[in-house]
Design a protein around this motif. Structure first.
Motif, short mmCIF file in Angstrom:
data_model
loop_
_atom_site.label_atom_id
_atom_site.label_comp_id
_atom_site.label_asym_id
_atom_site.label_seq_id
_atom_site.Cartn_x
_atom_site.Cartn_y
_atom_site.Cartn_z
N THR A 1 57.38 -40.89 13.00
CA THR A 1 57.21 -39.55 13.58
C THR A 1 56.20 -39.55 14.71
O THR A 1 56.25 -38.72 15.60
CB THR A 1 56.77 -38.54 12.50
N SER A 2 55.29 -40.49 14.67
CA SER A 2 54.31 -40.61 15.74
C SER A 2 54.75 -41.64 16.78
O SER A 2 54.68 -41.40 17.98
CB SER A 2 52.94 -41.01 15.15
N LEU A 3 55.23 -42.80 16.32
CA LEU A 3 55.51 -43.91 17.23
C LEU A 3 56.72 -43.66 18.12
O LEU A 3 56.82 -44.28 19.18
CB LEU A 3 55.69 -45.19 16.42
N ILE A 4 57.65 -42.78 17.72
CA ILE A 4 58.79 -42.51 18.60
C ILE A 4 58.36 -41.80 19.88
O ILE A 4 59.12 -41.73 20.84
CB ILE A 4 59.87 -41.66 17.91
N ASN A 5 57.11 -41.31 19.89
CA ASN A 5 56.62 -40.63 21.08
C ASN A 5 56.06 -41.60 22.11
O ASN A 5 55.71 -41.18 23.23
CB ASN A 5 55.55 -39.60 20.70
N ILE A 6 55.94 -42.88 21.76
CA ILE A 6 55.42 -43.84 22.74
C ILE A 6 56.45 -44.90 23.12
O ILE A 6 56.26 -45.61 24.11
CB ILE A 6 54.14 -44.53 22.23
N ALA A 7 57.54 -45.04 22.36
CA ALA A 7 58.55 -46.05 22.67
C ALA A 7 59.84 -45.77 21.94
O ALA A 7 59.87 -45.00 20.98
CB ALA A 7 58.03 -47.45 22.29
N ALA B 1 49.92 -43.14 24.94
CA ALA B 1 50.41 -41.78 25.19
C ALA B 1 49.74 -41.18 26.42
O ALA B 1 50.37 -40.48 27.21
CB ALA B 1 50.17 -40.90 23.97
N SER B 2 48.46 -41.47 26.59
CA SER B 2 47.72 -40.94 27.75
C SER B 2 48.28 -41.51 29.05
O SER B 2 48.45 -40.79 30.04
CB SER B 2 46.24 -41.28 27.63
N THR C 1 55.66 -35.87 22.07
CA THR C 1 54.30 -36.01 22.60
C THR C 1 53.97 -34.73 23.34
O THR C 1 54.77 -34.26 24.16
CB THR C 1 54.24 -37.20 23.58
N PRO C 2 52.81 -34.12 23.09
CA PRO C 2 52.50 -32.85 23.75
C PRO C 2 52.40 -33.00 25.26
O PRO C 2 52.02 -34.07 25.76
CB PRO C 2 51.14 -32.47 23.13
N VAL C 3 52.76 -31.95 25.98
CA VAL C 3 52.69 -32.00 27.45
C VAL C 3 51.34 -31.48 27.91
O VAL C 3 51.23 -30.78 28.92
CB VAL C 3 53.86 -31.21 28.08
N TYR C 4 50.32 -31.77 27.15
CA TYR C 4 48.94 -31.47 27.53
C TYR C 4 48.04 -32.53 26.90
O TYR C 4 48.44 -33.24 25.98
CB TYR C 4 48.54 -30.07 27.07
N HIS C 5 46.83 -32.64 27.41
CA HIS C 5 45.88 -33.60 26.88
C HIS C 5 45.08 -32.94 25.75
O HIS C 5 44.25 -32.05 26.02
CB HIS C 5 44.91 -34.07 27.97
#
Length: 624
Positions: free
Chosen positions: A105-111, A420-421, A496-500
């Motif tokens: 659920t977290s890692l799909i946001n980076i690859a 992510a950053s 992944t959020p579209v904000y920092h």
């Protein structure tokens, strides 16, 4: 006895044997159907949404006709300037891809992510019948076939192998330069994550016990397993995997995995692991020449933490490895590996901060070691303290910590583009890092008034927005600006959020990522975890730092994309279970503060009524 009696006796025996065999086959098929039905019913929403059933033929000639294959392409893969590696997940003996869901659920946001269920495991069919198809090498060839089908070879996509338990051994065969399969992905594997790995070959005692099990008829082994599961959540079967200190939620997951694990493939894979193509040992692990992250639990009785420490020892000490290349050699115990930098010069410079070492939720220090291998690649070894055990990859007390550690390791030592950053910055510069439907998003109110004195419903922020970026949000809604302002934000969006988030943290607002799948009704387990998270936030110092009167306490902002359906569902659940609201009152309270009509999806509302309308008084009593 005359010949007629002998013939009659033999005929009766054959008929009886055939009858018993038919019963056994029928029971086997019934058990298989029951396993598949249970696995389908409890399959995580993320995997349901992105899974297909594929047929693979391996280079050794085995055909696996129906293998559950999860593949989720990175949402922004085509919009980033560099090809991101493919994260490949491989479960262990008796496991399934579903065990990786909390990490995914977290890692799909980076690859992009790929996982399969081995034959007879999870949702995959128990085919083919040939025992040779279940050796560790054959299963590694199966995984390679799946990688070949989904990897973007045209753009030179690399691979990162993430395994658990026996899955680490399968990955090692594909990643090691000393493996017979090394040529399959040569130059393509750029990193390995090994969770609860096994490095040593089975001892004679372990091998003897395993052979006894594999010689049993399957129905007897089933009976043995049922006996082992007596006591349910507190059974020896569950405790053996998750440890004696595991919480009930982790135990529930493990009991589910145990019940869904079919004995036939379990015995087949375990038996094949004892053969000449069995589990890889020292020679294979010593051939890994890419960044390697070893993870273990202090309370793991299946693959003890010493296994990971021994693998680290082999990789760190070249002279011992050269003296004895035998797989049967046993590395000496490593009394203290933290801070050991006596190995070869590193190729990657590691900057270690002076911050306190990481800790689990209980406050126990995690043993975390960085060094280099004999091949001058980065090696990280992390030992989670008790009660962390074999199920630490999905345990509620460790999974979020582990997820963060994996992301940091990959971005710092494998590929910086897995940060992510970095991806946010790249997409911001290209103008492609943004919400799905900007016009619709702009029409939604940014943040509601307090709901139940606990929450505020929000829409996601935009880093590039003039009115609803983190910078502007803290000016208008922070608990430091208004007494009942936001002290913490729970981001339940899947993406992944579209904000920092750092913009919130620097302003004194805690940020918590709690990813859930869009349009999917949250599962009971997710609701329980959300409630626990909110409870922990309300107990934190940040929540009580305000000098405002008790009627104006800081609130918790919750957002998905627009802040209606998933956001409303979780908020309503909390109001019912913790604030003693009647269901309809909770739904109405949310709708009043989040116009035009609160929760919009009918199937979300229906699910709330199913969960609470009948048993609302009973649940409220339990909560109190």
């Amino acid at each position: 006895m005359d010949s007629r009696r002998v013939i009659s006796f033999l005929t009766g025996g054959l008929i009886t044997a055939a009858f018993l065999l038919a019963i056994w086959y029928g029971n086997r098929d019934y058990a298989s159907r029951r396993r598949l039905a249970a696995a389908h019913e409890s399959d995580p929403g993320l995997l349901k949404k992105h899974s297909t059933f594929e047929s693979y033929k391996t280079r050794s000639g085995y055909t696996y006709p129906r293998i559950r294959t999860f593949y989720k392409r990175h949402d922004k893969a085509t919009e980033l300037p560099n090809a991101l590696p493919l994260l490949v997940f491989m479960h262990g003996l008796g496991g399934s891809a579903a065990q990786f869901a909390p990490l995914m659920t977290s890692l799909i946001n980076i690859a992009s992510c790929l996982a399969i269920d081995l034959p007879g495991c999870g949702l995959s069919e128990f085919e083919p019948g040939n025992p040779g198809a279940y050796t560790t090498q054959s299963l590694a060839e199966l995984l390679y076939a799946a990688i070949t089908r989904f990897r973007d070879a045209e753009n030179g996509q690399n691979v990162i192998c993430i395994g658990h338990s026996m899955g680490c051994s399968i990955n090692a065969l594909l990643a090691s330069s000393t493996s017979q399969l090394s040529q399959l992905l040569e130059g393509t594997v750029v990193g390995v994550i090994a969770i609860c790995p096994r490095g040593a070959l089975p001892t004679p005692k372990e091998a003897t016990l395993a052979r006894r099990f594999t010689m049993m008829p399957t129905f007897l082994f089933d009976l043995l397993r049922q006996f082992d599961r007596r006591g349910g959540l507190s059974s020896a079967s569950v405790t053996r995997v998750v440890g004696s200190g595991a919480d009930d939620e982790t135990r529930k997951m493990q009991l589910k995995y145990n019940e869904q694990s079919e004995s036939g493939p379990f015995l087949r894979i375990m038996g094949a692991g004892l053969g000449p193509d069995g589990l890889p040992g020292k020679a294979i692990w010593s051939g890994i020449k890419v960044p390697l992250f070893l993870v273990a639990g202090d309370a793991d009785g299946i693959t003890p933490a010493l296994e990971a420490e021994n693998i680290a020892f082999w990789l760190k000490h070249e002279h011992e490895a050269e003296q004895d290349d035998s797989d049967n050699a046993t590395a000496p115990a490593v009394p203290a590996i933290a801070g050991d930098t006596s190995a070869a010069q590193k190729q990657i410079t590691i900057s270690k901060s002076n911050a306190d070492p990481p800790r689990t939720q209980s406050g126990s220090v995690i043993k975390d070691d960085y060094t280099s291998t004999k091949h001058a690649s980065t090696l990280k070894t992390t030992i989670f303290p008790e009660p962390a055990a074999h199920g630490l990859l999905y345990s509620s007390s460790t999974v979020r910590i582990l997820s963060g550690m994996i992301e940091n390791f990959l971005s710092q030592h494998v590929d910086e583009h897995l940060s992510a950053s970095w991806q946010m910055n790249a997409l911001t510069k290209s103008g492609k890092w943004d919400v799905k439907n900007l016009k619709k998003w702009q029409s939604v109110d940014p943040c509601s008034a307090p709901i139940g004195g606990v929450f505020r419903a929000m829409k996601t922020m935009r880093e590039v927005d003039d009115s609803h970026s983190p910078k502007e949000f803290v000016k208008r809604f922070s608990h430091k600006v208004i007494p009942d302002g936001v002290a913490a934000v729970i981001d339940i969006s899947h993406e992944t959020p579209v904000y920092h988030p750092q913009g919130l943290v620097e302003a004194g607002i805690d940020y918590h990522k709690f990813p859930t799948v869009s349009k999917e009704k949250p599962k009971a387990e997710e609701v329980d975890e959300f409630i626990k998270l909110v409870d922990s936030i309300r107990e934190a110092p940040n929540y009580h730092s305000s000098s405002a009167p008790p009627t104006l306490r800081p609130t918790i902002g919750v957002h998905c994309h627009y802040g209606f359906n998933r956001t409303g569902f979780f908020i309503v659940c909390y109001l019912v279970e913790r604030e003693s609201y009647r269901l309809q009152d909770a739904i109405d309270a949310f709708a009043e503060k989040r116009p035009p009509r609160g929760i919009k999806h009918e199937h979300f509302l229906n699910e709330l009524y199913v969960r609470y309308a009948v048993n609302i008084e009973r649940r409220a009593t339990i909560t109190e």
